[in-house]
Motif scaffolding. Structure first.
Motif, PDB file in Angstrom:
ATOM      1  N   THR A  14     -13.308 -22.623 -18.854  1.00  0.00           N
ATOM      2  CA  THR A  14     -14.436 -23.454 -19.287  1.00  0.00           C
ATOM      3  C   THR A  14     -14.476 -24.746 -18.474  1.00  0.00           C
ATOM      4  O   THR A  14     -15.523 -25.152 -17.969  1.00  0.00           O
ATOM      5  CB  THR A  14     -14.313 -23.790 -20.793  1.00  0.00           C
ATOM      6  OG1 THR A  14     -14.209 -22.567 -21.520  1.00  0.00           O
ATOM      7  CG2 THR A  14     -15.517 -24.580 -21.292  1.00  0.00           C
ATOM      8  N   VAL A  29      -7.292 -24.684 -31.891  1.00  0.00           N
ATOM      9  CA  VAL A  29      -8.109 -25.888 -32.074  1.00  0.00           C
ATOM     10  C   VAL A  29      -8.479 -26.510 -30.720  1.00  0.00           C
ATOM     11  O   VAL A  29      -9.646 -26.766 -30.434  1.00  0.00           O
ATOM     12  CB  VAL A  29      -7.356 -26.917 -32.951  1.00  0.00           C
ATOM     13  CG1 VAL A  29      -8.076 -28.253 -32.957  1.00  0.00           C
ATOM     14  CG2 VAL A  29      -7.232 -26.387 -34.376  1.00  0.00           C
ATOM     15  N   GLN A  30      -7.465 -26.718 -29.870  1.00  0.00           N
ATOM     16  CA  GLN A  30      -7.727 -27.486 -28.654  1.00  0.00           C
ATOM     17  C   GLN A  30      -8.300 -26.662 -27.502  1.00  0.00           C
ATOM     18  O   GLN A  30      -8.821 -27.233 -26.546  1.00  0.00           O
ATOM     19  CB  GLN A  30      -6.449 -28.201 -28.205  1.00  0.00           C
ATOM     20  CG  GLN A  30      -5.977 -29.196 -29.269  1.00  0.00           C
ATOM     21  CD  GLN A  30      -4.991 -30.206 -28.740  1.00  0.00           C
ATOM     22  OE1 GLN A  30      -4.442 -30.048 -27.661  1.00  0.00           O
ATOM     23  NE2 GLN A  30      -4.748 -31.258 -29.505  1.00  0.00           N
ATOM     24  N   THR A  38      -9.087 -27.781 -38.719  1.00  0.00           N
ATOM     25  CA  THR A  38      -7.774 -27.173 -38.891  1.00  0.00           C
ATOM     26  C   THR A  38      -6.714 -28.145 -38.432  1.00  0.00           C
ATOM     27  O   THR A  38      -6.746 -28.600 -37.299  1.00  0.00           O
ATOM     28  CB  THR A  38      -7.671 -25.889 -38.038  1.00  0.00           C
ATOM     29  OG1 THR A  38      -8.817 -25.088 -38.281  1.00  0.00           O
ATOM     30  CG2 THR A  38      -6.419 -25.102 -38.367  1.00  0.00           C
ATOM     31  N   CYS A  39      -5.786 -28.457 -39.313  1.00  0.00           N
ATOM     32  CA  CYS A  39      -4.680 -29.338 -38.921  1.00  0.00           C
ATOM     33  C   CYS A  39      -3.741 -28.564 -37.988  1.00  0.00           C
ATOM     34  O   CYS A  39      -3.436 -27.402 -38.232  1.00  0.00           O
ATOM     35  CB  CYS A  39      -3.900 -29.824 -40.142  1.00  0.00           C
ATOM     36  SG  CYS A  39      -2.491 -30.857 -39.685  1.00  0.00           S
ATOM     37  N   ILE A  40      -3.307 -29.219 -36.917  1.00  0.00           N
ATOM     38  CA  ILE A  40      -2.431 -28.531 -35.963  1.00  0.00           C
ATOM     39  C   ILE A  40      -0.976 -28.981 -36.107  1.00  0.00           C
ATOM     40  O   ILE A  40      -0.129 -28.677 -35.279  1.00  0.00           O
ATOM     41  CB  ILE A  40      -2.900 -28.742 -34.505  1.00  0.00           C
ATOM     42  CG1 ILE A  40      -2.876 -30.240 -34.138  1.00  0.00           C
ATOM     43  CG2 ILE A  40      -4.294 -28.175 -34.316  1.00  0.00           C
ATOM     44  CD1 ILE A  40      -3.035 -30.470 -32.655  1.00  0.00           C
ATOM     45  N   GLY A  41      -0.701 -29.720 -37.181  1.00  0.00           N
ATOM     46  CA  GLY A  41       0.641 -30.272 -37.377  1.00  0.00           C
ATOM     47  C   GLY A  41       1.748 -29.238 -37.503  1.00  0.00           C
ATOM     48  O   GLY A  41       2.878 -29.495 -37.117  1.00  0.00           O
ATOM     49  N   ASP A  94     -12.538 -26.928 -29.673  1.00  0.00           N
ATOM     50  CA  ASP A  94     -13.001 -28.071 -28.877  1.00  0.00           C
ATOM     51  C   ASP A  94     -14.206 -27.706 -28.010  1.00  0.00           C
ATOM     52  O   ASP A  94     -15.028 -28.551 -27.692  1.00  0.00           O
ATOM     53  CB  ASP A  94     -11.885 -28.555 -27.939  1.00  0.00           C
ATOM     54  CG  ASP A  94     -10.989 -29.596 -28.610  1.00  0.00           C
ATOM     55  OD1 ASP A  94     -11.139 -29.812 -29.818  1.00  0.00           O
ATOM     56  OD2 ASP A  94     -10.145 -30.184 -27.906  1.00  0.00           O
ATOM     57  N   TYR A  95     -14.276 -26.467 -27.589  1.00  0.00           N
ATOM     58  CA  TYR A  95     -15.324 -26.061 -26.650  1.00  0.00           C
ATOM     59  C   TYR A  95     -16.320 -25.102 -27.287  1.00  0.00           C
ATOM     60  O   TYR A  95     -17.128 -24.486 -26.596  1.00  0.00           O
ATOM     61  CB  TYR A  95     -14.687 -25.438 -25.392  1.00  0.00           C
ATOM     62  CG  TYR A  95     -13.764 -26.431 -24.711  1.00  0.00           C
ATOM     63  CD1 TYR A  95     -14.286 -27.405 -23.862  1.00  0.00           C
ATOM     64  CD2 TYR A  95     -12.401 -26.453 -24.973  1.00  0.00           C
ATOM     65  CE1 TYR A  95     -13.466 -28.357 -23.281  1.00  0.00           C
ATOM     66  CE2 TYR A  95     -11.574 -27.402 -24.387  1.00  0.00           C
ATOM     67  CZ  TYR A  95     -12.114 -28.354 -23.540  1.00  0.00           C
ATOM     68  OH  TYR A  95     -11.303 -29.298 -22.974  1.00  0.00           O
ATOM     69  N   ARG A 119      -2.474 -25.005 -32.664  1.00  0.00           N
ATOM     70  CA  ARG A 119      -2.844 -26.070 -31.751  1.00  0.00           C
ATOM     71  C   ARG A 119      -3.736 -25.550 -30.614  1.00  0.00           C
ATOM     72  O   ARG A 119      -4.704 -26.181 -30.216  1.00  0.00           O
ATOM     73  CB  ARG A 119      -1.551 -26.659 -31.195  1.00  0.00           C
ATOM     74  CG  ARG A 119      -1.687 -27.569 -30.058  1.00  0.00           C
ATOM     75  CD  ARG A 119      -0.288 -27.708 -29.438  1.00  0.00           C
ATOM     76  NE  ARG A 119      -0.423 -28.235 -28.107  1.00  0.00           N
ATOM     77  CZ  ARG A 119      -0.120 -29.489 -27.778  1.00  0.00           C
ATOM     78  NH1 ARG A 119       0.354 -30.298 -28.665  1.00  0.00           N
ATOM     79  NH2 ARG A 119      -0.266 -29.889 -26.547  1.00  0.00           N
ATOM     80  N   ARG A 149      -7.494 -36.298 -25.939  1.00  0.00           N
ATOM     81  CA  ARG A 149      -6.823 -35.128 -25.394  1.00  0.00           C
ATOM     82  C   ARG A 149      -6.185 -35.469 -24.052  1.00  0.00           C
ATOM     83  O   ARG A 149      -6.687 -36.322 -23.322  1.00  0.00           O
ATOM     84  CB  ARG A 149      -7.833 -33.991 -25.132  1.00  0.00           C
ATOM     85  CG  ARG A 149      -8.563 -33.467 -26.356  1.00  0.00           C
ATOM     86  CD  ARG A 149      -7.657 -32.610 -27.225  1.00  0.00           C
ATOM     87  NE  ARG A 149      -8.407 -32.009 -28.318  1.00  0.00           N
ATOM     88  CZ  ARG A 149      -8.542 -32.547 -29.526  1.00  0.00           C
ATOM     89  NH1 ARG A 149      -7.984 -33.697 -29.812  1.00  0.00           N
ATOM     90  NH2 ARG A 149      -9.234 -31.920 -30.461  1.00  0.00           N
ATOM     91  N   TYR A 174      -4.126 -36.764 -39.398  1.00  0.00           N
ATOM     92  CA  TYR A 174      -4.706 -36.005 -38.297  1.00  0.00           C
ATOM     93  C   TYR A 174      -6.231 -35.987 -38.405  1.00  0.00           C
ATOM     94  O   TYR A 174      -6.945 -36.252 -37.443  1.00  0.00           O
ATOM     95  CB  TYR A 174      -4.134 -34.583 -38.299  1.00  0.00           C
ATOM     96  CG  TYR A 174      -4.832 -33.651 -37.338  1.00  0.00           C
ATOM     97  CD1 TYR A 174      -4.539 -33.701 -35.980  1.00  0.00           C
ATOM     98  CD2 TYR A 174      -5.789 -32.743 -37.778  1.00  0.00           C
ATOM     99  CE1 TYR A 174      -5.192 -32.860 -35.091  1.00  0.00           C
ATOM    100  CE2 TYR A 174      -6.438 -31.910 -36.909  1.00  0.00           C
ATOM    101  CZ  TYR A 174      -6.143 -31.965 -35.557  1.00  0.00           C
ATOM    102  OH  TYR A 174      -6.797 -31.145 -34.677  1.00  0.00           O
ATOM    103  N   LYS A 192     -11.903 -37.502 -26.060  1.00  0.00           N
ATOM    104  CA  LYS A 192     -12.314 -36.106 -25.941  1.00  0.00           C
ATOM    105  C   LYS A 192     -13.692 -35.976 -25.271  1.00  0.00           C
ATOM    106  O   LYS A 192     -13.910 -35.074 -24.474  1.00  0.00           O
ATOM    107  CB  LYS A 192     -12.330 -35.522 -27.353  1.00  0.00           C
ATOM    108  CG  LYS A 192     -12.450 -34.036 -27.420  1.00  0.00           C
ATOM    109  CD  LYS A 192     -12.297 -33.591 -28.859  1.00  0.00           C
ATOM    110  CE  LYS A 192     -13.301 -32.522 -29.202  1.00  0.00           C
ATOM    111  NZ  LYS A 192     -13.307 -32.212 -30.638  1.00  0.00           N
ATOM    112  N   PHE A 248     -15.435 -33.674 -19.819  1.00  0.00           N
ATOM    113  CA  PHE A 248     -16.263 -33.023 -18.799  1.00  0.00           C
ATOM    114  C   PHE A 248     -16.593 -33.965 -17.645  1.00  0.00           C
ATOM    115  O   PHE A 248     -16.625 -33.550 -16.492  1.00  0.00           O
ATOM    116  CB  PHE A 248     -17.511 -32.403 -19.423  1.00  0.00           C
ATOM    117  CG  PHE A 248     -17.213 -31.057 -20.015  1.00  0.00           C
ATOM    118  CD1 PHE A 248     -17.095 -29.933 -19.212  1.00  0.00           C
ATOM    119  CD2 PHE A 248     -17.008 -30.911 -21.382  1.00  0.00           C
ATOM    120  CE1 PHE A 248     -16.783 -28.687 -19.743  1.00  0.00           C
ATOM    121  CE2 PHE A 248     -16.696 -29.669 -21.932  1.00  0.00           C
ATOM    122  CZ  PHE A 248     -16.581 -28.556 -21.110  1.00  0.00           C
TER     123      PHE A 248
END
Ligand code: FAD
Ligand code: SF4
Lengths: 125, 426
Positions: free
Chosen positions: B182, B206-207, A8-11, B211-212, B203, A51, A41, A77, A81
């Motif tokens: 998380t 997605v993030q 999914t584009c977040i633009g 992502d998780y 956003r 990130r 993207y 990314k 963790f």
């Protein structure tokens, strides 16, 4: 091997579902995006996703209990963790200034963790 | 020196209630416009409002052209307020405002405090819809929090509320907390959303979720809560178009924590006490182009007026309130001349009233729509004549929109009786 990946584009709020054809990991045709931003993207996300990590660290002797922190720049990314494991082991002592480096070279990324709020010496109630 | 006593009486030109981004920006602008006798009252022990607990980044892209975290964004305004020498009383809870702008507050240092204000800006922010408003059957066990409460526990108090988490509602706070918990080692099992779309920003979906690998279950709701003392499980079901659970779709998820992220409501107890007219749609005050409420000299801005998704809009709106409060203190008055009518998908507008003579620069009118519209137009009509026709690829209830009313519009329609804003297919 040919595979397809959707993201999914977040633009913008359109949130286009962009599909990317991958041939042995190499990026092939990109479709589904309504504007060029979506292509850019998707390419970045599939080659080198990054990130900003934000978290908190406990503080001793400060006017607040936890100082909020972030990575000074985006980190890969897949290092999130590992970076978090390091952040969660930390404890700091007041005073701390917003912008101060509190962990150097987090998870070997070359990027520092910095405080995002000033913590003066004090007692919290 | 003043003696410490139980009862304290002050006179102030401008009193601002709340030191969140709205109150701080209003103070800065009022000061710039020549008001020097300003007092900000804040019930918390630090200025910054909700931003102090929003440690994630994504603030201020429009205002500062960079992505800041909540505390950093607040920090910029706090520094500015300190630099200008504007007084903030912390730990000070405002209890009452009378129609003639007599404010009653209480704090540990002064005891009860009475302040006569020339003008008041309401900037109390909003609060979350509590569980009571939801009506989920099940025992009243521990382990159920609003997402904002959980955010405060984790980010301010440094305490994790649980290990296995389900989140009801896909508002931004819930999404942000899914990622946050998380990262702190919890397992977030699902985000459950009643509607067929999420009200959260793409956003964040997605993030914070993708992502998780956290599943977002649209058109689902929680139908049962299991556990006696502590939450042990929730039962979720799919819902049909009229949002009723579909029998046979139940599944039970084990969890010790349920976070509710089901919407925000402007915090208007004080406004009500003051006699301010409130909108049944937004829950906030009904204001004119000067952001003045139905009570002369009482202004409102930020989340107390209507819930914003972007702090940049809060700051812009609050600058205007600071400016118009300053004008009021100089003796300029503003009334309620033309009502902005809403129809065709537009749920409300802020402001709701306009006085043409006060529109000396383009006026930002903010609004929200009631459902998702693709490839449609936002139109503005002056006395039935269309003056603005903006193509919009997408309009969603989750994103605040705005249109400009320009001085030229009012010049052309000098005798305008009615303005209407609507969404049109073409
Ligand atoms: C969890 C969350 C995440 C968000 N994420 C983003 C994001 O990523 N990007 C973005 O741009 N925006 C985001 N926003 C939106 C933005 O942060 C808010 O819209 C903005 O902070 C609202 O500012 P405010 O000053 O109106 O309210 P608040 O920040 O809530 O401030 C109101 C202040 O008034 C005080 N107050 C209330 N009642 C009284 C009283 N009776 N007496 C004295 N003081 C009182 C409160 O203590 C508080 O400090 C987010 C909002 C929330 C809640
Ligand atoms: S591809 Fe373009 S239109 Fe589609 S979501 Fe991304 S920025 Fe928006």
């Amino acid at each position: 091997m040919k595979t397809k990946k959707e993201l999914t584009c977040i633009g913008c709020p359109m949130g286009c579902l962009v599909s990317v054809e991958l041939e042995d990991g190499a990026i092939g045709e990109i479709s589904g995006n309504s504007c060029p931003h979506g292509k850019e993207y998707a390419e970045k996300e599939l080659t080198y996703p990054e990130r900003t990590l934000t978290s908190t660290i406990p503080v001793d002797g400060g006017e607040i209990r936890m100082v909020p922190v972030k990575t000074a720049l985006d980190i890969p990314k897949d290092k999130i963790f590992e970076a978090m494991a390091q952040v969660r082991k930390m404890r700091l002592t007041a005073p701390i200034e917003a912008g101060n480096t509190v962990i150097k070279n987090i998870a070997g990324t070359g990027i520092d963790i910095i405080a995002t709020r000033t913590v003066n010496v004090g007692v919290w109630i | 020196m003043k003696e410490k006593e139980d009862y304290f009486m002050l006179n102030k030109e401008l009193v601002i209630i709340g030191a969140g981004p709205a109150g701080l920006a209003a103070a800065v602008r009022a000061h710039e416009k020549g008001v020097s006798d300003i007092l900000i009252l804040e019930r918390d022990d630090a200025p910054g409002g909700i931003l102090n607990q929003c440690i994630h980044n994504g603030f201020g892209l429009h205002t500062f052209k960079e992505e800041l975290t909540g505390p950093e964004y607040a920090g910029r305004f706090i520094d500015k307020v300190r630099e200008l020498g504007i007084e903030i009383k912390l730990n000070t809870m405002v209890l009452d405002i009378s129609r003639d702008k007599l404010i009653t507050a209480v704090n540990p240092d002064d005891g009860i405090l009475e302040i006569r204000a020339g003008a008041v800006i309401l900037a109390m922010g909003c609060r979350e819809r509590p569980r009571g408003a939801l009506n989920i059957p099940g025992s009243r066990c521990a382990g159920i929090f609003t997402a904002g409460t959980a955010q405060r526990l984790v980010n301010i108090d440094g305490y994790m509320p649980g290990k296995e988490v389900v989140i009801l509602g896909s508002g931004d706070i819930g999404l942000i907390m899914a990622r946050r918990m998380t990262l702190e080692g919890a397992k977030v099992k699902a985000v459950v959303e009643l509607m067929p779309y999420s009200t959260g920003l793409k956003r964040n979906i997605v993030q914070c979720l993708d992502d998780y690998g956290i599943p977002l279950l649209l058109s689902h709701t929680i139908t049962k809560i299991g556990g006696k003392k502590r939450l042990e499980s929730v039962t979720i079901s799919e819902v049909d178009e009229s949002r009723r659970p579909i029998a046979g779709t139940e599944q039970t998820i084990d969890c010790d924590t349920l976070l509710l992220s089901v919407g925000l409501l402007p915090e208007n107890e004080l406004s009500r006490i003051c006699g301010v007219e409130l909108s049944p749609v937004t829950g906030g005050a009904i204001v004119n182009e000067s952001l003045q409420t139905s009570v002369p000299g009482v202004f409102a801005c930020g989340n107390v007026l209507h819930v914003h998704d972007l702090v940049d809009n809060v700051s812009a709106e609050s600058y205007l309130a600071g400016e118009t409060a300053a004008a009021f203190l100089r003796g300029e008055s503003s009334g309620r001349e033309i009502l902005i009518k809403t129809s065709g998908g537009v749920r409300y507008t802020v402001p709701a009233y306009v006085s043409p003579s006060h529109v000396t620069q383009p006026l930002e009118v903010r609004f929200r729509v009631g459902e998702v519209y693709k490839n449609s137009f936002v139109s503005v009509y002056f006395d039935g004549q269309r003056e603005t026709h903006l193509k919009k690829r997408i309009l969603t209830p989750g994103e605040m929109e705005q249109v400009l009313l320009r001085p030229a519009h009012f010049k052309k329609h000098s005798d305008c009786k009615e303005i209407s804003i609507r969404v049109e297919a073409d």
